[in-house]
Design an enzyme around this catalytic site. Structure first.
Site, PDB file in Angstrom:
ATOM      1  N   GLY A 297       0.853  -1.194   0.000  1.00 12.83           N
ATOM      2  CA  GLY A 297       0.000   0.000   0.000  1.00 12.83           C
ATOM      3  C   GLY A 297       0.886   1.240   0.000  1.00 12.83           C
ATOM      4  N   GLY A 391      -1.004  -1.838   7.110  1.00 17.15           N
ATOM      5  CA  GLY A 391      -2.135  -1.016   7.525  1.00 17.15           C
ATOM      6  C   GLY A 391      -1.947  -0.449   8.915  1.00 17.15           C
ATOM      7  CB  ALA A 445      -2.255  14.355   7.312  1.00 17.53           C
ATOM      8  CG  HIS A 603       2.172  26.852 -23.179  1.00 16.57           C
ATOM      9  ND1 HIS A 603       2.122  25.479 -23.293  1.00 16.57           N
ATOM     10  CD2 HIS A 603       3.165  27.281 -24.017  1.00 16.57           C
ATOM     11  CE1 HIS A 603       3.032  25.092 -24.185  1.00 16.57           C
ATOM     12  NE2 HIS A 603       3.678  26.162 -24.633  1.00 16.57           N
TER      13      HIS A 603
HETATM   14  C1  LIG Z   1       4.717   6.466   7.312  1.00 19.13           C
HETATM   15  C2  LIG Z   1       3.456   7.262   7.141  1.00 19.13           C
HETATM   16  C3  LIG Z   1       3.390   8.223   6.154  1.00 19.13           C
HETATM   17  C4  LIG Z   1       2.221   8.964   5.981  1.00 19.13           C
HETATM   18  N1  LIG Z   1       2.186   9.887   4.991  1.00 19.13           N
HETATM   19  C5  LIG Z   1       1.075  10.607   4.793  1.00 19.13           C
HETATM   20  C6  LIG Z   1       1.019  11.596   3.788  1.00 19.13           C
HETATM   21  O1  LIG Z   1       1.976  11.822   3.060  1.00 19.13           O
HETATM   22  N2  LIG Z   1      -0.126  12.298   3.636  1.00 19.13           N
HETATM   23  C7  LIG Z   1      -1.216  12.059   4.425  1.00 19.13           C
HETATM   24  O2  LIG Z   1      -2.236  12.718   4.234  1.00 19.13           O
HETATM   25  N3  LIG Z   1      -1.197  11.130   5.394  1.00 19.13           N
HETATM   26  C8  LIG Z   1      -0.077  10.401   5.597  1.00 19.13           C
HETATM   27  N4  LIG Z   1      -0.041   9.477   6.601  1.00 19.13           N
HETATM   28  C9  LIG Z   1      -1.247   9.280   7.421  1.00 19.13           C
HETATM   29  C10 LIG Z   1      -1.338  10.378   8.505  1.00 19.13           C
HETATM   30  O3  LIG Z   1      -0.165  10.381   9.259  1.00 19.13           O
HETATM   31  C11 LIG Z   1      -2.535  10.126   9.406  1.00 19.13           C
HETATM   32  O4  LIG Z   1      -3.693   9.979   8.624  1.00 19.13           O
HETATM   33  C12 LIG Z   1      -2.722  11.301  10.357  1.00 19.13           C
HETATM   34  O5  LIG Z   1      -1.600  11.446  11.169  1.00 19.13           O
HETATM   35  C13 LIG Z   1      -3.966  11.089  11.231  1.00 19.13           C
HETATM   36  O6  LIG Z   1      -4.093  12.189  12.068  1.00 19.13           O
HETATM   37  P1  LIG Z   1      -4.898  12.092  13.464  1.00 19.13           P
HETATM   38  O7  LIG Z   1      -4.884  13.464  14.010  1.00 19.13           O
HETATM   39  O8  LIG Z   1      -6.162  11.396  13.239  1.00 19.13           O
HETATM   40  O9  LIG Z   1      -4.025  11.116  14.371  1.00 19.13           O
HETATM   41  P2  LIG Z   1      -2.503  11.108  14.833  1.00 19.13           P
HETATM   42  O10 LIG Z   1      -1.658  11.911  13.930  1.00 19.13           O
HETATM   43  O11 LIG Z   1      -2.138   9.690  15.026  1.00 19.13           O
HETATM   44  O12 LIG Z   1      -2.532  11.871  16.215  1.00 19.13           O
HETATM   45  C14 LIG Z   1      -3.178  11.373  17.345  1.00 19.13           C
HETATM   46  C15 LIG Z   1      -2.571  11.991  18.570  1.00 19.13           C
HETATM   47  O13 LIG Z   1      -3.348  11.657  19.701  1.00 19.13           O
HETATM   48  C16 LIG Z   1      -2.508  11.305  20.793  1.00 19.13           C
HETATM   49  N5  LIG Z   1      -3.301  10.439  21.675  1.00 19.13           N
HETATM   50  C17 LIG Z   1      -3.798   9.210  21.396  1.00 19.13           C
HETATM   51  N6  LIG Z   1      -4.570   8.777  22.393  1.00 19.13           N
HETATM   52  C18 LIG Z   1      -4.567   9.754  23.328  1.00 19.13           C
HETATM   53  C19 LIG Z   1      -5.218   9.915  24.584  1.00 19.13           C
HETATM   54  N7  LIG Z   1      -6.051   9.002  25.050  1.00 19.13           N
HETATM   55  N8  LIG Z   1      -4.974  11.032  25.300  1.00 19.13           N
HETATM   56  C20 LIG Z   1      -4.156  12.007  24.815  1.00 19.13           C
HETATM   57  N9  LIG Z   1      -3.537  11.916  23.624  1.00 19.13           N
HETATM   58  C21 LIG Z   1      -3.751  10.807  22.883  1.00 19.13           C
HETATM   59  C22 LIG Z   1      -1.336  10.623  20.136  1.00 19.13           C
HETATM   60  O14 LIG Z   1      -0.203  10.634  20.971  1.00 19.13           O
HETATM   61  C23 LIG Z   1      -1.167  11.481  18.880  1.00 19.13           C
HETATM   62  O15 LIG Z   1      -0.316  12.563  19.128  1.00 19.13           O
HETATM   63  C24 LIG Z   1       1.110   8.731   6.817  1.00 19.13           C
HETATM   64  C25 LIG Z   1       1.180   7.770   7.840  1.00 19.13           C
HETATM   65  C26 LIG Z   1       2.339   7.058   7.999  1.00 19.13           C
HETATM   66  C27 LIG Z   1       2.406   6.046   9.101  1.00 19.13           C
HETATM   67  N1  LIG Z   2       1.142   9.416   1.034  1.00 16.54           N
HETATM   68  C1  LIG Z   2       0.166   9.140   1.881  1.00 16.54           C
HETATM   69  O1  LIG Z   2      -0.870   9.774   1.884  1.00 16.54           O
HETATM   70  C2  LIG Z   2       0.349   8.042   2.859  1.00 16.54           C
HETATM   71  C3  LIG Z   2       1.594   7.476   3.064  1.00 16.54           C
HETATM   72  C4  LIG Z   2       1.707   6.463   3.993  1.00 16.54           C
HETATM   73  C5  LIG Z   2       0.594   6.048   4.711  1.00 16.54           C
HETATM   74  N2  LIG Z   2      -0.600   6.618   4.485  1.00 16.54           N
HETATM   75  C6  LIG Z   2      -1.802   6.173   5.224  1.00 16.54           C
HETATM   76  O2  LIG Z   2      -1.433   5.181   6.154  1.00 16.54           O
HETATM   77  C7  LIG Z   2      -2.321   4.086   6.072  1.00 16.54           C
HETATM   78  C8  LIG Z   2      -1.553   2.803   6.236  1.00 16.54           C
HETATM   79  O3  LIG Z   2      -0.704   2.553   5.106  1.00 16.54           O
HETATM   80  P1  LIG Z   2      -0.280   1.075   4.750  1.00 16.54           P
HETATM   81  O4  LIG Z   2       0.529   1.114   3.505  1.00 16.54           O
HETATM   82  O5  LIG Z   2       0.259   0.397   5.957  1.00 16.54           O
HETATM   83  O6  LIG Z   2      -1.695   0.378   4.519  1.00 16.54           O
HETATM   84  P2  LIG Z   2      -2.520   0.082   3.182  1.00 16.54           P
HETATM   85  O7  LIG Z   2      -3.858  -0.323   3.656  1.00 16.54           O
HETATM   86  O8  LIG Z   2      -2.385   1.175   2.195  1.00 16.54           O
HETATM   87  O9  LIG Z   2      -1.793  -1.205   2.550  1.00 16.54           O
HETATM   88  C9  LIG Z   2      -1.602  -2.386   3.285  1.00 16.54           C
HETATM   89  C10 LIG Z   2      -1.322  -3.511   2.302  1.00 16.54           C
HETATM   90  O10 LIG Z   2      -0.885  -4.655   3.061  1.00 16.54           O
HETATM   91  C11 LIG Z   2      -1.499  -5.828   2.549  1.00 16.54           C
HETATM   92  N3  LIG Z   2      -1.481  -6.836   3.643  1.00 16.54           N
HETATM   93  C12 LIG Z   2      -2.158  -6.783   4.821  1.00 16.54           C
HETATM   94  N4  LIG Z   2      -1.830  -7.847   5.612  1.00 16.54           N
HETATM   95  C13 LIG Z   2      -0.906  -8.585   4.928  1.00 16.54           C
HETATM   96  C14 LIG Z   2      -0.155  -9.776   5.220  1.00 16.54           C
HETATM   97  N5  LIG Z   2      -0.262 -10.434   6.382  1.00 16.54           N
HETATM   98  N6  LIG Z   2       0.704 -10.260   4.295  1.00 16.54           N
HETATM   99  C15 LIG Z   2       0.848  -9.579   3.111  1.00 16.54           C
HETATM  100  N7  LIG Z   2       0.185  -8.454   2.794  1.00 16.54           N
HETATM  101  C16 LIG Z   2      -0.675  -7.941   3.693  1.00 16.54           C
HETATM  102  C17 LIG Z   2      -2.870  -5.346   2.101  1.00 16.54           C
HETATM  103  O11 LIG Z   2      -3.436  -6.195   1.138  1.00 16.54           O
HETATM  104  C18 LIG Z   2      -2.557  -3.947   1.530  1.00 16.54           C
HETATM  105  O12 LIG Z   2      -2.232  -3.977   0.166  1.00 16.54           O
HETATM  106  C19 LIG Z   2      -3.007   4.163   4.723  1.00 16.54           C
HETATM  107  O13 LIG Z   2      -4.380   3.960   4.937  1.00 16.54           O
HETATM  108  C20 LIG Z   2      -2.755   5.546   4.215  1.00 16.54           C
HETATM  109  O14 LIG Z   2      -3.960   6.265   4.198  1.00 16.54           O
HETATM  110  C21 LIG Z   2      -0.751   7.607   3.563  1.00 16.54           C
END
Ligand SMILES: Cc1cc2nc3c(=O)[nH]c(=O)nc-3n(C[C@H](O)[C@H](O)[C@H](O)COP(=O)(O)OP(=O)(O)OC[C@H]3O[C@@H](n4cnc5c(N)ncnc54)[C@H](O)[C@@H]3O)c2cc1C
Ligand SMILES: NC(=O)c1ccc[n+]([C@@H]2O[C@H](COP(=O)([O-])OP(=O)(O)OC[C@H]3O[C@@H](n4cnc5c(N)ncnc54)[C@H](O)[C@@H]3O)[C@@H](O)[C@H]2O)c1
Length: 633
Positions: A297, A391, A445, A603
């Site tokens: 993913g 995921g 995000a 353009h």
């Molecule tokens: C490697 C990676 C790359 C990504 N790249 C992108 C990207 O390029 N573009 C994009 O749109 N999305 C991206 N995402 C997804 C994005 O990071 C998340 O969708 C986003 O951070 C969700 O925001 P949120 O505010 O829901 O939660 P979070 O960012 O997870 O924030 C939740 C906060 O709540 C705090 N918290 C949790 N429970 C409690 C509690 N009970 N009391 C007090 N504090 C608490 C946590 O410590 C945390 O600080 C990426 C994710 C990953 C893992």
């Molecule tokens: N650029 C961005 O916006 C960005 C970047 C990174 C992450 N994210 C967010 O973070 C979330 C998590 O990303 P992700 O890549 O972990 O999840 P994802 O859901 O995008 O992909 C997970 C993949 O793992 C596979 N999979 C699950 N269990 C498996 C197993 N046991 N063996 C083999 N394959 C398996 C699924 O079929 C799927 O293709 C996404 O929902 C995305 O919205 C966004």
């Protein structure tokens, strides 16, 4: 690549096409010499330190002991009757200061609400500290490395560059420094606007009442608010049977806390960090020779871009039948041709990784694979490291939602289209909302932030429903992939159910002057639309700066702009031209602005790819009708 590598993976071959003799047995040869030395030098078993427990930070936070502690703390501070308070400390309390919580807080202040945000860890949450921000810093490096390493590309531009290299720690520092900078920006922006940042773990005690404090049996602090938003985000999902051994492992912490000699500590860290999630991979503490990425993913794909640019070989393990199953299939195929096949990446699809054991005592990481359909064992893969990108799981344990009659659904907080939390009976709980990853609607995000803003709009008296089909997504590979709305199969399914026709049109980056000037002609844009009324159903882009280009389409969907509205625009257009001196602006306002087909693009720019795309759509001929009077706006 290390010279010790004996195996050169065929670019497009699946793992099963590689002769077995080359694939697993002599695996020690794949370890870089330094690692072998470390392994021998250490000679330690991880169990010797802390028994067999090896939970990551996020997992340990989620474990049962934690839940018990929280529940005890909640009962200790429950005032008794669970009824709503009569006056409030705040207008709005947000639990979780990730991007969702931050977006909501800023908008709430703008709307004049007295706002507090509770954070249990560091401000910025996943996106800033362990997600979007550091990953995009690494991808910025991989993009440049890729370009500098491409002799063919450089030659085509007439450039000569000496061999490109990188300093791993320098790259890691870039990611870490960026995260720190953005975290500070977020914190300062909230402080400057008067948002109270309360530190501690927050949970719901009852209607409009929150406890926050330490994770122990102490009563903590109780605060009340007219409205509450849960924005607690998510953590990496690690399937059962997979043992993660990343750096937040209590074992490593323990080793460091015992002040081991620096080289011993380093050695232990090297030894243990072989099966990791994105939380750890973003620190770029090592660049393994051969890394298996479980899941193709967003995370898997972006990290494959980073690792291969820095010299790793990658093996994808994907449970579904095709790589990148979440993308539009046509875009997925093209992405595979450009992002996978020519790179040092091989893959196995239709397989589950059921058991993964970290490297130990000179043995590599072992990955047991089973056929996803038959569940028959397939093979055991041995690699230097494994990144688990399968995921994300909502971080919602211990939130005390049962105190307001809410049951989690697979860990997610159930919400309606207005992000109002739903109780056991499916009815909205008054004054309680959940946004972002914790509700699972769209784990992005900007979606989290947009949901937060939408909630604030509602609680300040303006009904608002966010159209999730207008929210764009992007994968920041080189080139990038972006999308908004439906994929082609989704659109066709909807069309069949609702009885309308679907058309598809495409344009190529190869015909775009700017893309060709950059020598980046690889890419397409694809439009899925209704030919009867010009409605945009989905847009998918693969190519240079696709992540920026998608916004014209997402804004069009959000604003209800048609490719060509079902009125006789061509007649209006000509009326406008005839009266150009005085009336053209009127005509523009009421007709052309609603037809994206007639929007003008500079353009030469990449945005002309979309201009071409919308112009190439064939919206059915309109029945000429009376021309409506232009209306001033
Ligand atoms: C490697 C990676 C790359 C990504 N790249 C992108 C990207 O390029 N573009 C994009 O749109 N999305 C991206 N995402 C997804 C994005 O990071 C998340 O969708 C986003 O951070 C969700 O925001 P949120 O505010 O829901 O939660 P979070 O960012 O997870 O924030 C939740 C906060 O709540 C705090 N918290 C949790 N429970 C409690 C509690 N009970 N009391 C007090 N504090 C608490 C946590 O410590 C945390 O600080 C990426 C994710 C990953 C893992
Ligand atoms: N650029 C961005 O916006 C960005 C970047 C990174 C992450 N994210 C967010 O973070 C979330 C998590 O990303 P992700 O890549 O972990 O999840 P994802 O859901 O995008 O992909 C997970 C993949 O793992 C596979 N999979 C699950 N269990 C498996 C197993 N046991 N063996 C083999 N394959 C398996 C699924 O079929 C799927 O293709 C996404 O929902 C995305 O919205 C966004």
């Amino acid at each position: 690549m290390q010279s010790s590598l004996t195996l050169s993976l065929s670019h497009s071959a699946t793992a099963s096409t590689i002769p077995k003799s080359n694939y697993t047995p002599n695996h020690a040869l794949r370890f870089p010499p330094s690692k072998l030395t470390n392994l021998r030098f250490c000679g330690l078993r991880r169990e010797a330190f802390l028994g067999s427990s090896s939970l990551s930070r996020s997992q340990s936070l989620q474990n049962k002991t934690l839940s018990k502690k929280i529940n005890n703390a909640i009962s200790a501070s429950l005032s008794g009757n669970g009824s709503a308070p009569k006056s409030f400390d705040y207008d709005l309390i947000i639990i979780g200061a990730g991007v969702g919580g931050h977006g909501a807080a800023l908008h709430a202040v703008e709307k004049g609400l007295k706002t507090a945000i509770i954070e249990g860890d560091v401000v910025g949450g996943t996106c800033v500290n362990r997600g979007c921000v550091p990953s995009k810093a690494l991808l910025a490096v991989s993009g440049r490395m890729r370009e500098l390493q491409s002799e063919h590309h450089m030659k085509a531009l007439g450039l000569q560059v000496a061999a490109a290299g990188y300093d791993r720690q320098g790259v890691a520092d870039h990611a870490n420094n960026l995260a720190m900078k953005i975290r500070n920006n977020l914190t300062n922006s909230m402080k400057a606007l008067g948002v109270d940042i309360l530190t501690g773990f927050g949970s719901i005690l009852g209607p409009q009442t929150v406890r926050y404090g330490k994770l122990d049996d102490s009563p903590g602090n109780t605060v009340t608010a007219k409205d509450i938003i849960v924005a607690t985000g998510s953590v990496p999902f690690v399937p059962k049977g997979i043992e993660v051994d990343d750096n937040d492992d209590p074992l490593v912490q323990y080793a460091f806390s015992r002040r081991l000699k620096e080289e011993d500590a380093k050695c232990l860290a090297n030894l243990w960090k072989t099966v990791i999630t994105s939380d750890h991979a973003l620190k770029l503490e090592s660049v393994p020779d051969w890394i298996a990425i479980v899941g193709s993913g967003y995370i898997g794909l972006e990290f494959s871009d980073v690792y291969t640019a820095l010299g790793s070989e990658v093996t994808f393990i994907e449970a579904l039948d095709q790589l990148m199953p979440g993308f539009d299939p046509e875009i997925g195929k093209l992405a595979q041709r450009v992002l996978i096949n020519p790179r040092k990446i091989d893959y196995q699809t239709g397989v589950f990784a059921t058991k993964i054991t970290p490297a130990e005592n000179g043995k590599p990481v072992s990955i047991e694979l089973i056929d996803a359909k038959t569940k028959e064992p397939k093979e055991t893969l041995e690699v230097d490291a494994a990144l688990i990108a399968t995921g994300r799981a909502p971080f919602t344990k211990g939130l005390g939602l049962d105190n307001v009659q809410v049951a989690l659904k697979n860990g997610f907080v159930p919400v309606d289209e207005r992000m109002q939390v739903l109780n056991f009976e499916g009815n909205p709980v008054p004054h309680l909302y959940c946004i972002g990853d914790a509700n699972g609607k769209m784990m992005l995000a900007h979606a989290a932030s947009a949901q937060g803003i939408s909630v604030v709009e509602q609680i300040t008296g303006r009904d608002h429903v966010l159209n999730h089909l207008s929210i764009p997504a992007a994968c920041f590979t080189h080139p990038e992939i972006s999308m908004v709305g439906l994929t082609e199969p989704q659109a066709r399914e909807k069309a069949e159910k609702e009885g309308f026709e679907v058309s598809v049109t495409k344009t190529s980056f190869k015909a775009n002057t700017k893309a060709l000037a950059e020598n980046e002609g690889e890419g397409i844009a694809k439009l899925i639309y209704r030919p009867d009324n010009g409605e945009i159903l989905g847009v998918h882009i693969f190519g240079l700066h696709a992540a920026d280009l998608i916004h014209e389409a997402s804004n069009a969907i959000a604003l209800g702009t048609r490719i060509q509205a079902a009125t006789n625009n061509s007649r209006l257009y000509s009326v406008g031209l005839e009266n150009a001196s005085s009336d053209l602006s009127f005509v523009h306002a009421c007709t052309l602005t609603s037809d994206i087909k007639f929007a003008v693009h500079a353009h030469p720019t990449l945005s002309e790819v979309l201009d071409e795309l919308f112009k190439s759509a064939k919206v059915k001929a309109h029945v000429p009708g009376p021309v409506s009077e232009p209306v001033a706006v």
